[in-house]
Design a protein around this motif. Structure first.
Motif, PDB file in Angstrom:
ATOM      1  N   LYS A  46      18.902  13.354   4.230  1.00 34.51           N
ATOM      2  CA  LYS A  46      20.095  13.243   5.066  1.00 34.51           C
ATOM      3  C   LYS A  46      20.592  14.594   5.553  1.00 34.51           C
ATOM      4  O   LYS A  46      20.964  14.758   6.709  1.00 34.51           O
ATOM      5  CB  LYS A  46      21.210  12.521   4.289  1.00 34.51           C
ATOM      6  CG  LYS A  46      20.940  11.039   4.079  1.00 34.51           C
ATOM      7  CD  LYS A  46      22.119  10.362   3.392  1.00 34.51           C
ATOM      8  CE  LYS A  46      21.857   8.869   3.223  1.00 34.51           C
ATOM      9  NZ  LYS A  46      22.991   8.180   2.550  1.00 34.51           N
ATOM     10  N   THR A  47      20.626  15.585   4.675  1.00 33.95           N
ATOM     11  CA  THR A  47      21.229  16.873   5.046  1.00 33.95           C
ATOM     12  C   THR A  47      20.273  18.052   4.948  1.00 33.95           C
ATOM     13  O   THR A  47      20.675  19.186   5.152  1.00 33.95           O
ATOM     14  CB  THR A  47      22.454  17.156   4.159  1.00 33.95           C
ATOM     15  OG1 THR A  47      22.037  17.151   2.787  1.00 33.95           O
ATOM     16  CG2 THR A  47      23.536  16.113   4.384  1.00 33.95           C
ATOM     17  N   PHE A  48      19.039  17.790   4.619  1.00 25.12           N
ATOM     18  CA  PHE A  48      18.059  18.890   4.533  1.00 25.12           C
ATOM     19  C   PHE A  48      16.661  18.308   4.675  1.00 25.12           C
ATOM     20  O   PHE A  48      16.475  17.096   4.806  1.00 25.12           O
ATOM     21  CB  PHE A  48      18.193  19.641   3.201  1.00 25.12           C
ATOM     22  CG  PHE A  48      17.894  18.794   1.992  1.00 25.12           C
ATOM     23  CD1 PHE A  48      16.603  18.701   1.488  1.00 25.12           C
ATOM     24  CD2 PHE A  48      18.901  18.070   1.352  1.00 25.12           C
ATOM     25  CE1 PHE A  48      16.317  17.914   0.382  1.00 25.12           C
ATOM     26  CE2 PHE A  48      18.616  17.281   0.248  1.00 25.12           C
ATOM     27  CZ  PHE A  48      17.327  17.206  -0.242  1.00 25.12           C
ATOM     28  N   ALA A  49      15.669  19.187   4.635  1.00 29.87           N
ATOM     29  CA  ALA A  49      14.282  18.738   4.757  1.00 29.87           C
ATOM     30  C   ALA A  49      13.375  19.701   4.020  1.00 29.87           C
ATOM     31  O   ALA A  49      13.790  20.795   3.604  1.00 29.87           O
ATOM     32  CB  ALA A  49      13.878  18.646   6.224  1.00 29.87           C
ATOM     33  N   PHE A  50      12.137  19.297   3.849  1.00 31.64           N
ATOM     34  CA  PHE A  50      11.092  20.169   3.329  1.00 31.64           C
ATOM     35  C   PHE A  50       9.931  20.172   4.314  1.00 31.64           C
ATOM     36  O   PHE A  50       9.631  19.152   4.945  1.00 31.64           O
ATOM     37  CB  PHE A  50      10.584  19.684   1.965  1.00 31.64           C
ATOM     38  CG  PHE A  50      11.510  19.975   0.826  1.00 31.64           C
ATOM     39  CD1 PHE A  50      11.494  21.226   0.206  1.00 31.64           C
ATOM     40  CD2 PHE A  50      12.397  19.017   0.374  1.00 31.64           C
ATOM     41  CE1 PHE A  50      12.345  21.499  -0.848  1.00 31.64           C
ATOM     42  CE2 PHE A  50      13.255  19.282  -0.683  1.00 31.64           C
ATOM     43  CZ  PHE A  50      13.231  20.532  -1.298  1.00 31.64           C
ATOM     44  N   LEU A  51       9.300  21.304   4.435  1.00 35.15           N
ATOM     45  CA  LEU A  51       8.006  21.349   5.105  1.00 35.15           C
ATOM     46  C   LEU A  51       6.951  21.288   4.011  1.00 35.15           C
ATOM     47  O   LEU A  51       6.912  22.142   3.122  1.00 35.15           O
ATOM     48  CB  LEU A  51       7.814  22.634   5.914  1.00 35.15           C
ATOM     49  CG  LEU A  51       6.445  22.683   6.606  1.00 35.15           C
ATOM     50  CD1 LEU A  51       6.538  22.084   8.002  1.00 35.15           C
ATOM     51  CD2 LEU A  51       5.906  24.105   6.694  1.00 35.15           C
ATOM     52  N   VAL A  52       6.112  20.259   4.080  1.00 33.32           N
ATOM     53  CA  VAL A  52       4.999  20.137   3.146  1.00 33.32           C
ATOM     54  C   VAL A  52       3.789  20.786   3.816  1.00 33.32           C
ATOM     55  O   VAL A  52       3.247  20.246   4.778  1.00 33.32           O
ATOM     56  CB  VAL A  52       4.702  18.666   2.815  1.00 33.32           C
ATOM     57  CG1 VAL A  52       3.549  18.572   1.824  1.00 33.32           C
ATOM     58  CG2 VAL A  52       5.957  17.984   2.266  1.00 33.32           C
TER      59      VAL A  52
END
Length: 708
Positions: A93-99
């Motif tokens: 919702k408020t952040f992300a990750f780059l895998v």
């Protein structure tokens, strides 16, 4: 960077080393230290944010007994190999990750909401690491670019650039600084320079080039001599030391040329506009001007800043047509320059330069970047015309600076050097060449060069030409930048530097600056110059790796349409696990695993061959073979071939046996053989000015045998 508490050491005596990190797929790492007999092992928990390829300081925490391996702890990261990574976005919702891509050895990168730039879950993206968590020691980043996952070619080329450590975009401060550069040439600036605007000047470049960084002027003087001007874009006028633009150029060190694009060292406003020597425009240049007689003997020269106005833009093809037909625009001047260049070229080889020939393979691409044909470019007189005058300018600048003194010492200068061949490699090659009747005098560098040239002349058109040329090149050292002038063996020059391509090579910018200081008798010692030279050499190698990876990707993509087809090929490399074969027409190289051959073979390094254990049959570099294409993996950038062998009764063909075999990723290549290897060391008798192509060449698919 926050320091992590170090594990307890077995010894109170501290040993710290500097080296390069190599992270394995398991997460275990090894630090390669120059001068140490073995690498230092570093467990994943002791990497201290270091990633694969980073330059680090490592403390030894366990010495190892006997021949046991040392274990260490990374205390600091000195230089990151790369800061940008590709992967897939996982959105909350408020952040992300780059895998990151599988096998990249990089932890997931946290991306705050304010750095998402509209990315959606599942998007492919490029992320730049901006910080490392104080407590978590995990990377924090921002999205640089959202990639079009449907454009597999664009995605692959960008991944190759990022893998090699070249950022896709310039920092904002660099672009802002570039935008502020004053474009107009003032009368005051012209007054400080020698004015060549009324002298016939033109450029000769590939048909698709946009960055014209050199031009030639020619006129006959009253004393009967020819005045030849070699005019080089004055990049150092626009890129000043210690600016953001200069720091970014130094970091990149070189432009990178892939099959369908160029990643320029400098922003395009500089490389394609301000500094590009376009026709019918006044341009600022740094020049080497020669007075030469008709026998190509230099009677005197002048070095300094100039202003020029190119009257014509030639392509290589146009100049070659003038040379062959004897007519065309400025034909008399072109023919004069060509005669001088050919005389210079003959004299250079007579004086010890090695005459290795080279071919350039270029793909014809469709609108989507897919390869649909291949052409082979060979060096013709039009290319040699430019090459010889660039070599003359580079050599002259290096000779001039070598004679200058500061505090009674030589001026520190970024020479381009090329060492003599490795004695052991040379001995093995000489024994091999003798089997074909070619004798080598290995008494010294001069006799070796003479032997090479004699062999290269005699071998033309003979079956063994390819193998002897290929293996001869592999005995050569690699050319590098350094302040220690040991000369350039391949070119046969005592003094040599890179002066002629500052748009695409940072060492040329350094050469311009130091030359200007010498001419003004105001030399400023750069104590970091050797470090800058080493960095430029490293980035040059990375650019070459990226270019090879890009070409390999296109080879695989091109050959996908020919699965099951057979082609004539030449053995191009051997190793203990198999051999490589390169198709004759398309120059696409694939591996034939030793497990898929019809008998057991052993690897003979001295013969550059695989030798059959039962029959004594040899598969040797340079041998002609017939191969069948069996697999083309874009993910691995790997082609797999089968050897097609004759039946014992001589009728028909049959494939060698085939079993599934994983190709080793690690191992020792024979004389540089293996996937993505360099076919020719930079500077070893090679043109010092490469074709700066932005578009693919035209061509047609090779003829092939029908499927059986």
């Amino acid at each position: 960077m926050a320091k992590k508490k170090k594990p307890k050491k077995e010894s109170s005596q501290k040993k710290t080393y500097k080296g390069i990190v190599d992270v394995t797929r398991s997460g275990m790492a090894f630090v390669a230290v120059e001068g140490l007999p073995s690498d230092i092992m570093v467990k994943q928990k002791n990497l201290n944010t270091a990633l694969d390829g980073d330059e680090v300081l490592v403390d030894v925490i366990r010495q190892g007994k006997g021949v046991g391996r040392m274990e260490g702890f990374v205390t600091d990261v000195l230089k990151r190999k790369k800061t940008e990574f590709t992967g897939t976005i996982q959105l909350s919702k408020t952040f992300a990750f780059l895998v990151p891509e599988k096998g990249a050895g990089v932890p997931d990168i946290y991306i705050p909401e304010n750095s998402l730039k509209g990315a959606k879950d599942g998007d492919k993206a490029v992320v730049r690491i901006t910080a490392w968590g104080e407590k978590t020691r995990k990377p924090v980043g921002e999205i640089v670019e959202i990639l079009d996952a449907s454009d597999s070619n664009d995605l692959a080329m960008k991944e190759i650039l990022i893998e090699s450590g070249f950022p896709l975009h310039y920092p904002e401060e660099v672009l802002e600084e570039t935008a502020r550069i004053y474009e107009k040439i003032t009368a005051d600036e012209v007054s400080k320079r020698k004015d060549f605007r009324k002298i016939l000047t033109f450029t000769i470049d590939p048909v698709d080039a946009k960055d014209f960084d050199d031009a030639l002027s020619i006129r006959r003087l009253k004393n009967g001599l020819l005045e030849i001007g070699v005019h080089i874009a004055d990049v150092s006028h626009y890129v000043e030391p210690l600016t953001a633009l200069d720091k970014e150029a130094e970091k990149r060190a070189t432009s990178v040329y892939l099959p369908d694009r160029v990643l320029p060292m400098l922003p395009e406003k500089i490389s394609n506009e301000l500094c590009s020597l376009r026709p019918n425009e006044d341009k600022l240049t740094f020049s080497a001007v020669f007075q030469i007689n008709d026998q190509a003997e230099v009677k005197q020269y002048w070095l300094g800043r100039t202003v020029i106005h190119s009257a014509h833009r030639f392509t290589y093809e146009e100049v070659q047509e003038i040379i062959e037909k004897g007519e065309g625009p400025h034909d008399q001047e072109v023919l004069l320059l060509n005669n001088l260049a050919q005389t210079l070229r003959k004299r250079r080889f007579k004086d010890g330069a090695i005459n290795f020939s080279s071919q350039e393979v270029r793909f014809q691409l469709d609108a989507a970047g897919k390869p649909i044909g291949v052409t082979i470019k060979e060096s013709k007189e039009a290319h040699q015309l430019i090459e010889e005058f660039m070599l003359l300018a580079n050599r002259t600048v290096a000779e001039y600076v070598s004679k200058q003194k500061v505090n009674k010492n030589p001026v520190p200068f970024p020479y381009r050097v090329h060492d003599t061949p490795d004695e052991e490699k040379m001995h093995v090659f000489a024994v091999f060449a003798s089997k074909f009747g070619y004798k080598f005098d290995v008494a010294g560098p001069e006799t070796i060069a003479a032997s090479f040239n004699k062999m290269l002349q005699l071998v033309q058109g003979k079956p063994e030409q390819h193998v002897l040329e290929t293996l001869g090149i592999r005995t050569m050292a690699k050319a590098v930048y350094t302040t220690e002038n040991i000369g350039h063996y391949g070119l046969g020059f005592e003094h040599y530097c890179h002066f002629t391509s500052p748009i695409r090579r940072y060492p040329d910018v350094l050469v311009h600056r130091i030359l200007a200081q010498c001419l003004a008798d105001d030399v400023k010692i750069d104590k970091q110059l050797e470090k800058r030279c080493k960095h430029s050499s490293e980035m040059e190698r990375k650019a070459m790796d990226a270019e090879r990876a890009g070409n390999k990707y296109k080879q695989v993509e091109y050959m996908q349409q020919f699965i099951g087809d057979t082609f004539e090929a030449v053995v191009s490399g051997v190793a203990h696990f198999g051999f490589w074969a390169e198709t004759v027409e398309a120059k696409c190289e694939g591996l034939i695993s030793i497990h898929n051959l019809s008998e057991d073979f052993r690897h003979s390094e001295s013969e550059y061959a695989l030798v059959g254990m039962q029959t004594g049959r040899r598969i040797r570099i340079g041998d002609r073979v017939t191969i069948r294409v069996v697999a083309a993996s874009l993910a691995k950038r790997q082609l797999d071939y089968d050897l097609v062998e004759a039946d014992t009764d001589g009728e028909g063909k049959r494939p060698s046996k085939r079993r599934s075999a994983e190709v080793p990723r690690e191992g020792v290549w024979t004389e540089g053989a293996g996937p993505g290897r360099s076919r020719k060391p930079a500077g070893a008798g090679k043109p010092e000015r490469s074709s700066r192509s932005r578009k693919p060449a035209e061509g047609k698919p090779p003829a092939r045998k029908k499927k059986k």
